[in-house]
Design a protein around this motif. Structure first.
Motif, short mmCIF file in Angstrom:
data_model
loop_
_atom_site.label_atom_id
_atom_site.label_comp_id
_atom_site.label_asym_id
_atom_site.label_seq_id
_atom_site.Cartn_x
_atom_site.Cartn_y
_atom_site.Cartn_z
N THR A 91 5.07 -0.69 -8.59
CA THR A 91 5.07 -2.01 -7.98
C THR A 91 4.05 -2.13 -6.85
N CYS A 92 3.56 -1.01 -6.35
CA CYS A 92 2.54 -1.04 -5.29
C CYS A 92 1.25 -1.66 -5.82
N ASP A 93 0.51 -2.33 -4.94
CA ASP A 93 -0.79 -2.88 -5.31
C ASP A 93 -1.88 -1.82 -5.25
N VAL A 94 -1.76 -0.93 -4.27
CA VAL A 94 -2.77 0.09 -4.02
C VAL A 94 -2.06 1.40 -3.70
N LEU A 95 -2.62 2.51 -4.19
CA LEU A 95 -2.12 3.84 -3.82
C LEU A 95 -3.23 4.58 -3.09
N VAL A 96 -2.86 5.20 -1.98
CA VAL A 96 -3.84 5.96 -1.19
C VAL A 96 -3.27 7.32 -0.84
N ASN A 97 -4.15 8.25 -0.56
CA ASN A 97 -3.72 9.57 -0.09
C ASN A 97 -4.15 9.73 1.36
N ILE A 155 0.85 -1.19 0.00
CA ILE A 155 0.00 0.00 0.00
C ILE A 155 0.89 1.24 0.00
N GLY A 156 0.92 1.92 -1.13
CA GLY A 156 1.75 3.11 -1.26
C GLY A 156 0.96 4.38 -0.99
N THR A 157 1.66 5.43 -0.63
CA THR A 157 1.01 6.71 -0.37
C THR A 157 1.42 7.73 -1.42
N SER A 158 0.44 8.48 -1.88
CA SER A 158 0.70 9.50 -2.89
C SER A 158 -0.37 10.58 -2.77
N ASP A 159 0.04 11.82 -2.87
CA ASP A 159 -0.91 12.92 -2.74
C ASP A 159 -1.98 12.89 -3.82
N GLY A 200 -6.74 20.94 6.23
CA GLY A 200 -6.30 22.30 6.51
C GLY A 200 -5.65 22.95 5.31
N SER A 201 -4.75 23.86 5.56
CA SER A 201 -4.13 24.62 4.48
C SER A 201 -2.85 23.99 3.94
N VAL A 202 -2.19 23.13 4.74
CA VAL A 202 -0.97 22.51 4.26
C VAL A 202 -1.30 21.37 3.29
N GLU A 203 -0.40 21.12 2.36
CA GLU A 203 -0.67 20.15 1.31
C GLU A 203 -0.22 18.73 1.66
N SER A 204 0.78 18.61 2.55
CA SER A 204 1.30 17.29 2.86
C SER A 204 1.91 17.28 4.25
N LEU A 205 2.25 16.08 4.71
CA LEU A 205 2.83 15.89 6.03
C LEU A 205 4.28 15.44 5.92
N ASN A 206 5.06 15.71 6.94
CA ASN A 206 6.40 15.15 7.07
C ASN A 206 6.31 13.63 6.97
N VAL A 207 7.32 12.98 6.39
CA VAL A 207 7.24 11.54 6.13
C VAL A 207 7.09 10.73 7.41
N SER A 208 7.71 11.17 8.50
CA SER A 208 7.57 10.41 9.74
C SER A 208 6.17 10.58 10.33
N VAL A 209 5.61 11.78 10.21
CA VAL A 209 4.24 12.00 10.68
C VAL A 209 3.26 11.19 9.83
N ALA A 210 3.47 11.23 8.51
CA ALA A 210 2.61 10.47 7.61
C ALA A 210 2.70 8.98 7.89
N SER A 211 3.90 8.49 8.17
CA SER A 211 4.06 7.07 8.51
C SER A 211 3.28 6.74 9.77
N GLY A 212 3.34 7.64 10.75
CA GLY A 212 2.60 7.41 11.98
C GLY A 212 1.10 7.37 11.76
N VAL A 213 0.58 8.30 10.98
CA VAL A 213 -0.85 8.33 10.68
C VAL A 213 -1.29 7.01 10.04
N CYS A 214 -0.54 6.57 9.04
CA CYS A 214 -0.90 5.36 8.30
C CYS A 214 -0.72 4.09 9.13
N LEU A 215 0.38 3.98 9.84
CA LEU A 215 0.63 2.76 10.62
C LEU A 215 -0.36 2.62 11.76
#
Length: 247
Positions: free
Chosen positions: A209-215, A172-176, A220-235
Motif C-alpha cells: 500500500t506504500c507509494d514509495v519504499l526507501v532504505n 513512504i515505507g522503509t525496507s532494507d 558500518g557493520s550492522v545491517e539495520s537500526l532499532n525501529v525508534s532510531v530508524a524513525s528518528g533518522v527518517c523523521l
C-alpha cells in the motif's frame, strides 16, 4: 472515562504541566526527599492534586516494576486519539505522520512517540491488533510525549493508508531491500512515514500500500537500526527537508 496509570518523573510532570486537571492523585516514595521530588510535589499541590507518600515496595507492586522513579499518577484519559479525519482537517500546512505496523515492544513504542514529539509529527497511527498498545511502560519511555502526540488506533491499517492516499498524503515505507535511499524521498509535501516491526518488517499488505519504499543507508557493520532510531533518522530528514523548503 477510565483512569490510566502514569509513572516516572517526565511523564507525570508533563501531565501536570499540560493537563493538571486530569490528574486524580499521585503516589510518591515517602523516602525520596530530593529537589526533584520536592518540585513535583509542590507543582501537584499548587494544582490541587492530592499527593500520597507510600513505601517504595507499594509502588513496585502497583506498577509491576521498579522503574517508576518513585512517582505514580492516576489520571483520566486524554482525548488525543481523536477521529483521524478530524485531526487531519485541523492540521495547518502539510501533515507529517508516523505509521507503526506491528510494534510489540512498549519501550520501542515509547521511544517512537518521543521522537514524533521532538520532530513535530502530527500523529502516530497504529493498528489495533498485532501491536503493544499505549501502556504505562510506553508512556514512561515517551517522557511526556504520550500526553502531547495524538495516538490513533485503527482497526484496518491498510484501509486507513488508502484513505490517507485519497487525501494526497504520500506513504513512504522503509525496507532494507528498497532500491531507493532515504535521501531520495520527498518529504516536503503531505507525507506519512511507515515503519515495520523489528525482524519481520512491514506486513505484505502494508508494504504494497506504500507509494514509495526507501532504505536507510548503512555504512558500518550492522545491517539495520532499532525501529525508534530508524524513525528518528527518517523523521528528522523529513523535518530538514521542510525547513530547507521554507527557507
Amino acid at each position: 472515562m477510565k483512569n490510566k496509570m502514569i509513572f516516572g518523573f517526565h511523564a507525570v510532570t508533563s501531565r501536570l504541566r499540560h493537563e493538571a486537571q486530569s490528574v486524580e492523585e499521585i503516589f510518591v516514595d515517602a523516602e525520596r526527599n530530593d529537589g526533584r521530588m520536592k518540585d513535583l510535589i509542590a507543582n501537584a499541590k499548587a494544582a490541587g492534586v492530592r499527593v500520597m507518600p507510600v513505601d517504595a515496595s507499594r509502588l513496585d507492586k502497583i506498577t509491576g516494576t521498579r522503574r517508576h522513579q518513585g512517582v505514580i499518577a492516576f489520571a483520566s484519559q486524554l482525548a488525543l486519539a481523536r477521529n483521524l479525519d478530524e485531526l487531519l482537517d485541523a492540521i495547518e500546512g502539510p501533515p507529517l505522520l508516523l505509521i507503526l505496523d506491528g510494534i510489540t515492544d512498549p519501550h520501542n513504542l515509547g521511544a517512537c512517540l518521543r521522537v514524533a514529539d521532538g520532530v513535530g509529527a502530527h500523529a502516530v497511527i497504529v493498528p489495533k491488533d498485532r501491536a503493544v498498545g499505549l501502556n504505562a511502560t510506553a508512556a514512561k519511555v515517551a517522557s511526556g510525549a504520550a500526553e502531547t502526540v495524538p495516538y490513533i488506533t485503527v482497526t484496518n491499517l491498510a484501509r486507513t493508508m488508502r484513505e490517507l492516499k485519497e487525501r494526497d498524503i504520500l506513504l513512504i515505507g522503509t525496507s532494507d531491500d528498497a532500491e531507493r535511499g532515504l535521501y531520495e524521498a520527498d518529504f516536503t509535501g503531505p507525507a506519512a512515514l511507515v515503519m515495520g516491526s523489528e525482524g519481520e518488517g512491514m506486513r505484505r499488505l502494508t508494504r504494497e500500500t506504500c507509494d514509495v519504499l526507501v532504505n536507510i543507508p548503512m555504512f558500518g557493520s550492522v545491517e539495520s537500526l532499532n525501529v525508534s532510531v530508524a524513525s528518528g533518522v527518517c523523521l528528522y530528514e523529513a523535518r530538514r527537508q521542510r525547513i530547507a523548503r521554507e527557507g
